[in-house]
Scaffold this motif. Structure first.
Motif, PDB file in Angstrom:
ATOM      1  N   ALA A 531      52.672  33.584  18.870  1.00 28.00           N
ATOM      2  CA  ALA A 531      52.253  32.818  20.049  1.00 28.00           C
ATOM      3  C   ALA A 531      50.876  33.255  20.525  1.00 28.00           C
ATOM      4  O   ALA A 531      50.037  32.418  20.903  1.00 28.00           O
ATOM      5  CB  ALA A 531      53.280  32.979  21.164  1.00 28.00           C
ATOM      6  N   LEU A 532      50.629  34.562  20.518  1.00 20.91           N
ATOM      7  CA  LEU A 532      49.321  35.082  20.911  1.00 20.91           C
ATOM      8  C   LEU A 532      48.219  34.479  20.040  1.00 20.91           C
ATOM      9  O   LEU A 532      47.197  33.997  20.536  1.00 20.91           O
ATOM     10  CB  LEU A 532      49.322  36.608  20.799  1.00 20.91           C
ATOM     11  CG  LEU A 532      47.960  37.306  20.884  1.00 20.91           C
ATOM     12  CD1 LEU A 532      47.341  37.103  22.271  1.00 20.91           C
ATOM     13  CD2 LEU A 532      48.110  38.799  20.581  1.00 20.91           C
ATOM     14  N   ILE A 533      48.424  34.502  18.739  1.00 24.09           N
ATOM     15  CA  ILE A 533      47.415  33.978  17.815  1.00 24.09           C
ATOM     16  C   ILE A 533      47.177  32.491  18.048  1.00 24.09           C
ATOM     17  O   ILE A 533      46.028  32.022  18.128  1.00 24.09           O
ATOM     18  CB  ILE A 533      47.856  34.240  16.365  1.00 24.09           C
ATOM     19  CG1 ILE A 533      47.851  35.744  16.075  1.00 24.09           C
ATOM     20  CG2 ILE A 533      46.934  33.506  15.381  1.00 24.09           C
ATOM     21  CD1 ILE A 533      48.561  36.117  14.793  1.00 24.09           C
ATOM     22  N   LYS A 534      48.247  31.737  18.177  1.00 19.35           N
ATOM     23  CA  LYS A 534      48.101  30.282  18.374  1.00 19.35           C
ATOM     24  C   LYS A 534      47.451  29.958  19.708  1.00 19.35           C
ATOM     25  O   LYS A 534      46.647  29.016  19.809  1.00 19.35           O
ATOM     26  CB  LYS A 534      49.471  29.612  18.254  1.00 19.35           C
ATOM     27  CG  LYS A 534      50.003  29.581  16.829  1.00 19.35           C
ATOM     28  CD  LYS A 534      51.284  28.790  16.684  1.00 19.35           C
ATOM     29  CE  LYS A 534      52.483  29.513  17.245  1.00 19.35           C
ATOM     30  NZ  LYS A 534      53.756  28.798  16.941  1.00 19.35           N
ATOM     31  N   ASN A 535      47.751  30.728  20.731  1.00 19.26           N
ATOM     32  CA  ASN A 535      47.136  30.482  22.038  1.00 19.26           C
ATOM     33  C   ASN A 535      45.636  30.749  22.012  1.00 19.26           C
ATOM     34  O   ASN A 535      44.848  30.000  22.598  1.00 19.26           O
ATOM     35  CB  ASN A 535      47.798  31.354  23.108  1.00 19.26           C
ATOM     36  CG  ASN A 535      49.201  30.881  23.451  1.00 19.26           C
ATOM     37  OD1 ASN A 535      49.540  29.715  23.257  1.00 19.26           O
ATOM     38  ND2 ASN A 535      50.022  31.797  23.958  1.00 19.26           N
ATOM     39  N   GLN A 557      53.202  30.404  10.475  1.00 22.76           N
ATOM     40  CA  GLN A 557      53.259  29.781  11.792  1.00 22.76           C
ATOM     41  C   GLN A 557      51.881  29.329  12.272  1.00 22.76           C
ATOM     42  O   GLN A 557      51.776  28.453  13.128  1.00 22.76           O
ATOM     43  CB  GLN A 557      53.859  30.764  12.805  1.00 22.76           C
ATOM     44  CG  GLN A 557      55.303  31.151  12.540  1.00 22.76           C
ATOM     45  CD  GLN A 557      56.259  30.002  12.773  1.00 22.76           C
ATOM     46  OE1 GLN A 557      56.089  29.211  13.688  1.00 22.76           O
ATOM     47  NE2 GLN A 557      57.271  29.904  11.922  1.00 22.76           N
ATOM     48  N   TRP A 558      50.832  29.905  11.695  1.00 14.79           N
ATOM     49  CA  TRP A 558      49.488  29.623  12.209  1.00 14.79           C
ATOM     50  C   TRP A 558      48.372  29.629  11.159  1.00 14.79           C
ATOM     51  O   TRP A 558      47.235  29.285  11.476  1.00 14.79           O
ATOM     52  CB  TRP A 558      49.136  30.654  13.287  1.00 14.79           C
ATOM     53  CG  TRP A 558      49.530  32.074  12.946  1.00 14.79           C
ATOM     54  CD1 TRP A 558      50.659  32.716  13.339  1.00 14.79           C
ATOM     55  CD2 TRP A 558      48.802  33.016  12.131  1.00 14.79           C
ATOM     56  NE1 TRP A 558      50.697  34.004  12.839  1.00 14.79           N
ATOM     57  CE2 TRP A 558      49.555  34.209  12.098  1.00 14.79           C
ATOM     58  CE3 TRP A 558      47.584  32.970  11.451  1.00 14.79           C
ATOM     59  CZ2 TRP A 558      49.138  35.338  11.387  1.00 14.79           C
ATOM     60  CZ3 TRP A 558      47.157  34.093  10.743  1.00 14.79           C
ATOM     61  CH2 TRP A 558      47.931  35.257  10.721  1.00 14.79           C
ATOM     62  N   ILE A 559      48.662  29.953   9.922  1.00 10.39           N
ATOM     63  CA  ILE A 559      47.601  30.187   8.939  1.00 10.39           C
ATOM     64  C   ILE A 559      46.732  28.960   8.686  1.00 10.39           C
ATOM     65  O   ILE A 559      45.541  29.072   8.384  1.00 10.39           O
ATOM     66  CB  ILE A 559      48.201  30.720   7.604  1.00 10.39           C
ATOM     67  CG1 ILE A 559      47.105  31.215   6.663  1.00 10.39           C
ATOM     68  CG2 ILE A 559      49.057  29.646   6.935  1.00 10.39           C
ATOM     69  CD1 ILE A 559      46.342  32.389   7.178  1.00 10.39           C
ATOM     70  N   ALA A 600      55.201  35.262   1.024  1.00 10.94           N
ATOM     71  CA  ALA A 600      55.844  33.956   0.883  1.00 10.94           C
ATOM     72  C   ALA A 600      55.482  33.049   2.048  1.00 10.94           C
ATOM     73  O   ALA A 600      54.843  33.459   3.026  1.00 10.94           O
ATOM     74  CB  ALA A 600      57.358  34.137   0.811  1.00 10.94           C
ATOM     75  N   LYS A 601      55.918  31.796   1.939  1.00 11.45           N
ATOM     76  CA  LYS A 601      55.771  30.864   3.049  1.00 11.45           C
ATOM     77  C   LYS A 601      56.961  30.934   4.002  1.00 11.45           C
ATOM     78  O   LYS A 601      56.874  30.470   5.137  1.00 11.45           O
ATOM     79  CB  LYS A 601      55.599  29.442   2.516  1.00 11.45           C
ATOM     80  CG  LYS A 601      54.304  29.251   1.716  1.00 11.45           C
ATOM     81  CD  LYS A 601      54.140  27.804   1.260  1.00 11.45           C
ATOM     82  CE  LYS A 601      52.816  27.615   0.536  1.00 11.45           C
ATOM     83  NZ  LYS A 601      52.612  26.209   0.109  1.00 11.45           N
TER      84      LYS A 601
END
Length: 788
Positions: A531-535, A557-559, A600-601
């Motif tokens: 969440a921190l990264i996406k925000n 989740q964010w790559i 992995a994904k």
């Protein structure tokens, strides 16, 4: 009363080392859940490399009484900061030995260095760095009067992606792990310290690693072929390099505890691999007395209720005819021979000097940090960083006007107002050294937590952690670079949805993935950090993510967020963490590390979903973990199942580009496909001919970019009947801009052989072996065939 009797009977049977007779062994099916007996325990033979030490040990031990020999096989409560100490023989001036953690640096003391962890060394793919790290680290152990260093770690090998101790080892691949382990053993022992390679064997999870209440430790049920071709492989490298000690593990293997498993200790380690050193138990891993002695355990740590405080029960067993005195003699001889083999009989410091049992007790300082270590500390930290994404040359940074720094992993723990220097020296957990969870808030509602929230991590937790002299955190190094570049800084380490200044040149986000001994990880990503990264990325079009990861960390989740321009797997770099990272981020050095595992994904892509086995069904009291996937773990499993990873094993970007050409494959003359070409004696590491070079491969690498960098060329082989490909060579070389370098790979007989269960030997098959050379396990531009 009846149920209790049945329980006692079942427990006795399952603890037994002899569930089948040797005559019944006709296939590897007996290895699923059953461990065949191998007796007696073979005595130390004194092969050429150990002959002098063996002769000296025999001469000294022959002067010992039975009671004295038994006394030195058991541990005593240390009077120093050693993790364990053996008994002594003052009458003969034999001082006993100090044994201490760990394979990543000496802990619980001052004036030593915090070295890069095993996973970081694995990500460097650098043989010489592994050797130099071990040599200088070993020097610190010796200066402090430590005879035996508890490392390197080659088990767990990484079968369980969520394994709590995967970070202590080098790689999920046995070839890479074994090669670096061999260099580590060589370096440490050239410094005069015995390397205790651990944990033997199949110690692939922390969950149920020890018996608790009525529940036994988990049993790793492995077939004979898988055991030899996968989990035993790096131990063979360590033994071949001369390892003076092997530590047996907590878990059961085929329902026999590792430290009393006669097949593993007598049959494979001391006979098949020709091991000449001593077997030491993990702390508290001894579960029987007579059975463990006859099965091949030589030293019990940290004490032994089974052998007696002073080995008295061993003495009694000999006197009443239950145990041959020759076994006790061999136990003592193996320990003393290792002492002689490392030259510890001459000029070795007193046990645990400068290491009081309580570290803050006043004591004379013993300065173990060698100034020559500095270069290897920083080089080791540099080369274990892996750059996996770099869009439009987001890195390196070029004198930004404003940098914004986010994330709990950026500052040092001191800046997070937790603890102080003594916490690091003493091994008390502040942010990742010990598994005392009280300091870490339960951010994502899971237990144990997946992150260390109180500042950057340079190590995982537990006995593998070390005692750094200082910590260079990322924010420390950023501040210094900002001063030199006249860069303004904005930072927020606490908020999951922080403010972003729209004038910032780049947003640097720092997270970690923590792991510790005694607990397996709760997952391979955490919602708080994601969440921190996406925000941040939602507000900043140049977001650069750095992960200090004690194991595999998923990024899906964010790559693919368009504003995330660069991603670094920073692993566990040791005390020069921040200093190394900033040199890389600003282009003073190029990234050169590559992944020693597959990313992995999704968790489901890993064997068993990446999770440890749990007690269930009829075996709730006797947890079973059946390794039914065989040798197919990590990239071999992904290849077998045709799963596309996010980032493949061996992948890593640099600041330049390379091309590959000129593959040449040469079989050496006189190569035979006979199982054991005569003469073929047993040497440390197994049959001597297995270590013969049977083929050579060369290729050319050209630097087609605009920066001098190092490249890790990798050789993979398809062995008939085995996985699609297996790593069987690597070479890390610096290549100047526009320059070319020829890399060479030696293929040994063992590299091309398979384990034949029926003949109980290694077999080199005739026919064609497909070979590939390239930059990763899935970027292999050169292909050829070796004909045997």
């Amino acid at each position: 009363m009846v149920s209790l009797s049945i329980w006692q009977l079942v427990r006795a049977v399952l603890l037994s080392t002899a569930l089948t007779s040797a005559a019944e062994i006709t296939s590897d099916t007996h290895f699923y859940g059953q461990s065949p007996p191998v007796y007696p325990s073979p005595p130390m033979t004194g092969t050429p490399s150990w002959a002098a030490a063996n002769a000296k040990a025999v001469a000294l031990v022959s002067q010992m009484t039975l009671e004295e020999k038994a006394n030195i096989t058991v541990g005593y409560t240390p009077r120093t900061g050693c993790s364990g100490e053996t008994g002594t023989v003052p009458r003969l001036n034999w001082p006993g030995v100090c044994i201490s953690d760990a394979g990543n640096g000496l802990r619980n003391t001052d004036f030593v260095n915090g070295w890069p962890s095993g996973i970081h060394v694995g990500a460097s793919w650098n043989r010489n760095l592994a050797y130099q790290r071990a040599l200088h680290m070993g020097g610190e152990f010796k200066t402090k009067g430590v005879h035996v260093a508890l490392g390197p770690v080659v088990g767990p090998l990484g079968r369980v992606a969520q394994g709590g101790r995967n970070w202590e080892g080098f790689s999920n691949d046995p070839y890479l792990c074994g090669t670096l382990a061999g260099e580590t053993v060589r370096g440490m022992q050239e410094a005069g310290v015995t390397a205790a390679t651990k944990h033997y064997i199949a110690n692939e999870q922390e969950t149920n690693r020890n018996p608790f209440g009525d529940v036994e430790a988990f049993s790793a049920n492995i077939d004979d072929k898988t055991l030899h071709e996968l989990y035993l492989w790096p131990f063979a490298n360590a033994v071949h390099a001369g390892a003076g000690s092997i530590m047996c593990s907590y878990n059961r293997v085929n329902n026999s505890y590792s430290c009393q498993n006669s097949k593993l200790l007598n049959g494979i380690l001391k006979t098949e691999l020709g091991f000449e050193g001593f077997v030491v138990s993990d702390w508290g891993a001894q579960h029987t007395g007579l059975s463990s002695a006859t099965a091949g355990l030589d030293v019990a740590m940290p004490s032994s209720s089974f052998w007696g405080v002073d080995g008295g029960y061993l003495t009694q067993a000999v006197k009443n005819g239950s145990l041959a005195e020759s076994r006790v003699t061999d136990m003592a001889t193996r320990l003393v021979a290792s002492w002689y083999q490392m030259g510890q009989d001459v000029g070795f410091p007193a046990r645990g000097v400068g290491m009081p049992s309580i570290f803050y007790t006043p004591h004379p300082p013993v300065y173990a940090r060698d100034p020559s270590s500095k270069q290897f500390l920083i080089d080791g930290a540099l080369e274990g960083h892996v750059l996996v994404k770099n869009v439009n040359n987001a890195l390196p940074l070029k004198k930004p006007k404003l940098l914004s720094i986010y994330g709990y992993d950026a500052p040092s723990p001191l800046e997070m107002n937790v603890g102080g220097l003594n916490d690091f020296i003493g091994g008390t957990w502040v942010y990742g050294y010990e598994s005392v969870l009280g300091y870490i808030p339960f951010i994502s509602g899971t237990a144990p937590p997946q992150i260390a929230f109180n500042g950057t991590i340079i190590s995982g937790g537990g006995s593998g952690a070390n005692s750094p002299a200082y910590i260079s955190a990322p924010f420390d190094a950023i501040k210094e670079q900002a001063y030199q570049d006249d860069t303004s800084l904005f930072w927020d380490f606490m908020n999951v949805d922080p403010t972003v200044d729209t004038n910032t040149d780049a947003c640097l986000v720092f997270i970690n993935a923590f792991a510790t001994e005694a607990d397996d990880r709760a997952g391979l990503h955490d919602d708080y950090s994601d969440a921190l990264i996406k925000n941040v990325a939602s507000k900043c079009n140049n977001t650069i993510v750095t992960i200090h990861n004690a194991g595999i960390r998923l990024v899906d989740q964010w790559i693919e967020h368009p504003n995330i321009t660069a991603v670094i797997f920073a692993h566990l770099p040791g005390q020069d963490s921040g200093r190394a990272l900033i040199q890389l981020m600003y282009g003073q050095q190029s990234f050169s590390g590559k992944l020693p595992y597959t990313v992995a994904k999704n968790e489901s892509a890993y064997t068993n979903g990446g999770k440890p086995s749990l007690p269930e069904g009829d075996y709730t009291l006797f947890p079973q973990s059946t390794f039914s996937e065989g040798v197919f773990i990590d990239y071999k499993y992904f290849d077998q199942k045709n799963i596309k990873p996010r980032y493949e094993f061996g992948f890593g970007l640099t600041y330049t580009t390379f091309s590959y050409s000129n593959l040449v494959i040469k079989k050496l003359d006189g190569v035979s496909t006979a199982p054991t070409p005569p003469p073929s004696p047993i040497i440390p590491g197994g049959i001597a001919s297995l270590w013969d070079v049977v083929a050579q491969v060369t290729a050319t690498i050209t630097n087609t970019g605009n920066m001098t960098c190092s490249e890790v060329a990798q050789l993979y082989v398809r062995i008939p009947g085995g996985p699609l490909k297996q790593l069987r060579g690597f070479s890390k070389v610096g290549v100047p801009v526009g320059g070319t370098v020829t890399v060479e790979f030696d293929l040994m007989r063992r590299d091309l052989s398979t384990w034949d269960v029926a003949s109980q030997g290694w077999v080199l098959q005739g026919g064609g072996y497909d070979l590939w050379v390239g930059a990763s396990s899935r970027d292999l531009p050169l292909k050829g065939t070796l004909m045997i």
